[in-house]
Design a protein around this motif. Structure first.
Motif, short mmCIF file in Angstrom:
data_model
loop_
_atom_site.label_atom_id
_atom_site.label_comp_id
_atom_site.label_asym_id
_atom_site.label_seq_id
_atom_site.Cartn_x
_atom_site.Cartn_y
_atom_site.Cartn_z
N GLU A 161 0.83 -1.21 0.00
CA GLU A 161 0.00 0.00 0.00
C GLU A 161 0.87 1.26 0.00
OE1 GLU A 161 -3.45 -0.11 2.54
OE2 GLU A 161 -3.13 -2.23 2.98
N VAL A 162 0.35 2.29 -0.64
CA VAL A 162 1.02 3.59 -0.68
C VAL A 162 0.05 4.65 -0.21
CG1 VAL A 162 2.07 5.35 -2.17
CG2 VAL A 162 2.57 2.94 -2.56
N TRP A 163 0.54 5.52 0.67
CA TRP A 163 -0.24 6.68 1.10
C TRP A 163 0.46 7.94 0.62
CZ3 TRP A 163 -0.24 9.10 6.63
CH2 TRP A 163 -1.11 10.20 6.66
N ILE A 164 -0.24 8.73 -0.19
CA ILE A 164 0.30 10.02 -0.64
C ILE A 164 -0.45 11.12 0.10
CG2 ILE A 164 0.85 11.50 -2.60
CD1 ILE A 164 0.57 9.11 -4.43
N GLU A 165 0.21 11.69 1.09
CA GLU A 165 -0.38 12.79 1.84
C GLU A 165 -0.10 14.10 1.11
OE1 GLU A 165 -2.41 13.77 3.78
OE2 GLU A 165 -1.74 14.74 5.63
N GLU A 166 -1.08 15.01 1.14
CA GLU A 166 -1.00 16.27 0.38
C GLU A 166 -0.66 15.96 -1.08
OE1 GLU A 166 -2.08 18.84 1.59
OE2 GLU A 166 -1.86 18.68 3.76
N ALA A 167 -1.48 15.11 -1.67
CA ALA A 167 -1.22 14.64 -3.04
C ALA A 167 -1.21 15.77 -4.06
CB ALA A 167 -2.27 13.59 -3.44
N SER A 168 -1.84 16.91 -3.75
CA SER A 168 -1.84 18.03 -4.68
C SER A 168 -0.46 18.65 -4.84
CB SER A 168 -2.84 19.10 -4.21
OG SER A 168 -2.53 19.54 -2.91
N GLU A 169 0.48 18.31 -3.96
CA GLU A 169 1.84 18.81 -4.06
C GLU A 169 2.72 17.90 -4.91
OE1 GLU A 169 3.22 19.11 -0.07
OE2 GLU A 169 1.83 20.73 0.49
N VAL A 170 2.17 16.78 -5.36
CA VAL A 170 2.92 15.77 -6.10
C VAL A 170 2.59 15.88 -7.58
CG1 VAL A 170 3.19 13.28 -6.42
CG2 VAL A 170 3.00 14.22 -4.12
N SER A 171 3.59 15.73 -8.43
CA SER A 171 3.35 15.79 -9.88
C SER A 171 2.74 14.48 -10.37
CB SER A 171 4.65 16.06 -10.62
OG SER A 171 5.50 14.93 -10.58
N GLU A 172 2.12 14.52 -11.52
CA GLU A 172 1.53 13.31 -12.08
C GLU A 172 2.61 12.29 -12.43
OE1 GLU A 172 -1.98 12.00 -15.19
OE2 GLU A 172 -1.05 13.97 -15.41
N GLU A 173 3.76 12.76 -12.87
CA GLU A 173 4.86 11.84 -13.18
C GLU A 173 5.32 11.10 -11.93
OE1 GLU A 173 9.39 11.91 -15.08
OE2 GLU A 173 8.22 13.76 -14.93
N GLU A 174 5.40 11.82 -10.81
CA GLU A 174 5.80 11.18 -9.56
C GLU A 174 4.74 10.16 -9.11
OE1 GLU A 174 8.40 14.78 -7.51
OE2 GLU A 174 6.21 14.80 -7.39
N PHE A 175 3.48 10.52 -9.28
CA PHE A 175 2.41 9.58 -8.97
C PHE A 175 2.53 8.32 -9.82
CE2 PHE A 175 -1.70 7.82 -10.21
CZ PHE A 175 -2.23 7.48 -8.98
N ASN A 176 2.78 8.50 -11.10
CA ASN A 176 2.89 7.35 -12.00
C ASN A 176 4.03 6.42 -11.58
OD1 ASN A 176 0.77 8.26 -13.57
ND2 ASN A 176 2.07 9.31 -15.04
N GLN A 177 5.12 6.99 -11.13
CA GLN A 177 6.25 6.16 -10.69
C GLN A 177 5.88 5.33 -9.47
OE1 GLN A 177 9.20 5.61 -12.24
NE2 GLN A 177 8.27 6.83 -13.88
N LEU A 178 5.13 5.93 -8.54
CA LEU A 178 4.67 5.18 -7.37
C LEU A 178 3.67 4.11 -7.78
CD1 LEU A 178 4.19 8.15 -4.89
CD2 LEU A 178 5.87 6.32 -4.67
N ASP A 179 2.81 4.45 -8.72
CA ASP A 179 1.80 3.51 -9.19
C ASP A 179 2.46 2.28 -9.81
OD1 ASP A 179 -0.76 2.63 -9.61
OD2 ASP A 179 -1.12 3.84 -11.38
N ILE A 180 3.49 2.52 -10.59
CA ILE A 180 4.22 1.41 -11.23
C ILE A 180 4.95 0.56 -10.19
CG2 ILE A 180 6.16 0.87 -12.77
CD1 ILE A 180 5.35 3.31 -14.42
N ARG A 181 5.47 1.22 -9.17
CA ARG A 181 6.21 0.49 -8.12
C ARG A 181 5.30 -0.47 -7.36
NH1 ARG A 181 10.67 0.48 -4.88
NH2 ARG A 181 10.34 0.19 -2.65
N LEU A 182 4.02 -0.13 -7.28
CA LEU A 182 3.08 -0.95 -6.52
C LEU A 182 2.56 -2.07 -7.43
CD1 LEU A 182 1.81 -0.90 -3.66
CD2 LEU A 182 -0.14 0.28 -4.65
#
Length: 499
Positions: free
Chosen positions: A127-148
């Motif tokens: 599981e991944v928790w992204i707190e204050e997700a609005s501060e994260v770029s979509e590219e960074e989100f995608n990298q976490l998504d792929i890691r999971l």
């Protein structure tokens, strides 16, 4: 591990998400003080205690912010629930380990190399928790998504944030389109039964002191970065009051007449009907009332624009009563406008003529009764002549937009369409002072509505009853029509008072 948690320690709004194993993404958003981050931590702790494998990566945009936020919140809930003996908290490397081996690690996205080296003593990341997700770029989100990925256990990402901008990738990804893998939940301070009374009073004090701040940061409405030309407070305030407004969505169906050469010449008014559909381009907020005059502003899909839009305004009250918005060919758009105009009592149609005059010529060919008339220069004689359609120029455009700015400022209650209001939040002045949609945003709804209000002077502001007096052109068209067409024209226009 047998651990029993009383449900009354959770805010009731979040309980449906407590056992969610179906969705890959849980998107928790809303206003300040809503308790979404606290619930995320509570839920993670329950899962760490009850699941055989539950390893969590808690991330923020900057690693240093974890210590006083996500990590501190975990420790706070552990202490409040009296679970200190079941969890070991390592302050040195920001890691919390459960007695059964499950653990949570806290990292930042400002050091991706360290993120790649994260490992768990017991199995894989689940599981991944992204707190204050609005501060994260979509590219960074995608990298976490792929890691999971990988393994047989269910993988899930939890995002918690306050909405910031209607142009943010989070809105585009999880709210502007439907992803069956995502579950969203909006909450505000009003959903938090455990909120400190003094803090609640502080939040509520902004309702009058700063309505825009209250709407965005307290009620969790999507806001705007930069300075929109429209009153952002009035727009977001109206958005927050829309709620689930009763409306009908669908499209117009019709049949057409053909001449001897099998050319489509007229729409049979008697055949027009509104077919309700969840994907239809037309949304009716108020049905037409007998005798009421209406105005329809139209914006055709042009360069940098994806949608053709028609906006219907009640010319007596000024209320926005219907929106036609969709990706459609010009001939289809013209016919939908034709039906829309007839549906609203033969409304005045004012269609933008800059990008293409085809819809205007199609409406004329179909003999639509009332179109907006402008003064245009004849390209051959250079004399002024009457022409159908609204032309956006350096003179008319700022006047039309200024009129809509006034409507928003003075009468926000007239506006009923969510897409239109959200477009207003991204309509700002560029570096040259021109009012336009920000990069990545649309202005179709805004411009169509501005055209509608601009064109109101050519429509009556009084209710009409009974028969009408035809114009000279109407009588001429009637005399040249076939018997069947005459029947249809009388039905469409009403009986001429002078006959």
């Amino acid at each position: 591990m047998e651990v029993h948690i009383q449900l009354d320690v959770f805010n009731q709004a979040y309980l449906p998400l407590l056992d969610d194993e179906e969705h890959r993404y849980l998107v928790l958003y809303g206003g300040a003080g809503s308790g979404k981050s606290v619930f995320a931590v509570q839920r993670f702790l329950v899962r760490m205690l009850q699941k055989e494998l539950c390893n969590i990566l808690a991330v923020r945009a900057v690693a240093a912010t974890n210590r006083d936020s996500t990590y501190a919140l975990f420790r706070q809930v552990i202490a409040k629930w009296g679970l200190g003996e079941l969890f070991h908290c390592a302050d040195s490397d920001l890691r919390i380990t459960c007695a059964n081996g499950n653990s949570v690690i806290f990292k930042g996205l400002d050091d991706t190399e360290k993120l790649k080296s994260v490992t768990f003593p017991k199995g894989e990341l689940t599981e991944v928790w992204i707190e204050e997700a609005s501060e994260v770029s979509e590219e960074e989100f995608n990298q976490l998504d792929i890691r999971l990925r990988g393994g047989g256990s269910h993988k899930q990402m939890v995002l918690t944030f306050n909405p910031v901008s209607v142009l943010h990738w989070l809105k585009r990804r999880f709210f502007d389109r439907e992803d069956p893998r995502a579950r969203t939940l909006k909450t505000t301070y009003r959903d938090n039964a455990f909120l400190d009374g003094a803090y609640q009073e502080t939040l509520e004090s902004y309702r009058d002191a700063d309505p825009y701040y209250y709407a965005v940061y307290c009620l969790g409405e999507w806001g705007v970065l930069g300075q929109t030309i429209f009153d952002a407070g009035k727009v977001t305030g109206r958005l927050s009051r829309l709620g689930e407004r009763p409306c009908r969505r669908g499209e117009f169906l019709f049949e057409t007449y053909y001449d001897e050469a099998c050319r489509e010449v007229l729409i049979d008014q008697g055949s027009i009907r509104f077919l309700e559909s969840d994907s239809g381009p037309a949304v009716i907020y108020r049905e037409p009332e007998e005798g009421v005059p209406y105005v329809v502003g139209g914006d055709t899909a042009g360069e940098g624009s994806d949608y053709s839009v028609g906006q219907v305004v009640d010319n007596v009250t000024g209320e926005q009563v219907c929106t036609l918005r969709g990706r459609m060919d010009e001939d289809v758009f013209a016919k939908q406008l034709y039906c829309l105009g007839l549906y609203y009592n033969g409304a005045l149609l004012s269609v933008e003529a800059n990008f293409s005059s085809y819809p205007i010529r199609e409406l004329e060919r179909l003999r639509y009764l009332r179109q907006f008339v402008r003064q245009a220069e004849d390209s051959y004689t250079h004399r002024l002549r009457d022409a159908y359609g609204f032309r956006t120029t350096a003179v008319t455009r700022p006047v039309a937009i200024a009129g809509l700015v006034e409507v928003v400022r003075e009468h926000p209650e007239w506006l009923n369409d969510k897409d239109t209001l959200e477009e207003m939040l991204t309509f700002a002045r560029n570096e040259k002072g021109r009012a336009e949609a920000q990069a990545g945003a649309h202005d179709d709804c805004v411009m169509a509505l501005a055209i509608a209000y601009y064109s109101r002077e050519q429509q009556s502001v009084f209710r009409k009853k009974g028969n009408v007096q035809w114009t000279h052109d109407m009588r001429e068209d009637y005399e040249n029509a076939s018997p069947e067409e005459k029947r249809m024209l009388r039905k469409r226009w009403g009986e001429d008072l002078l006959t």
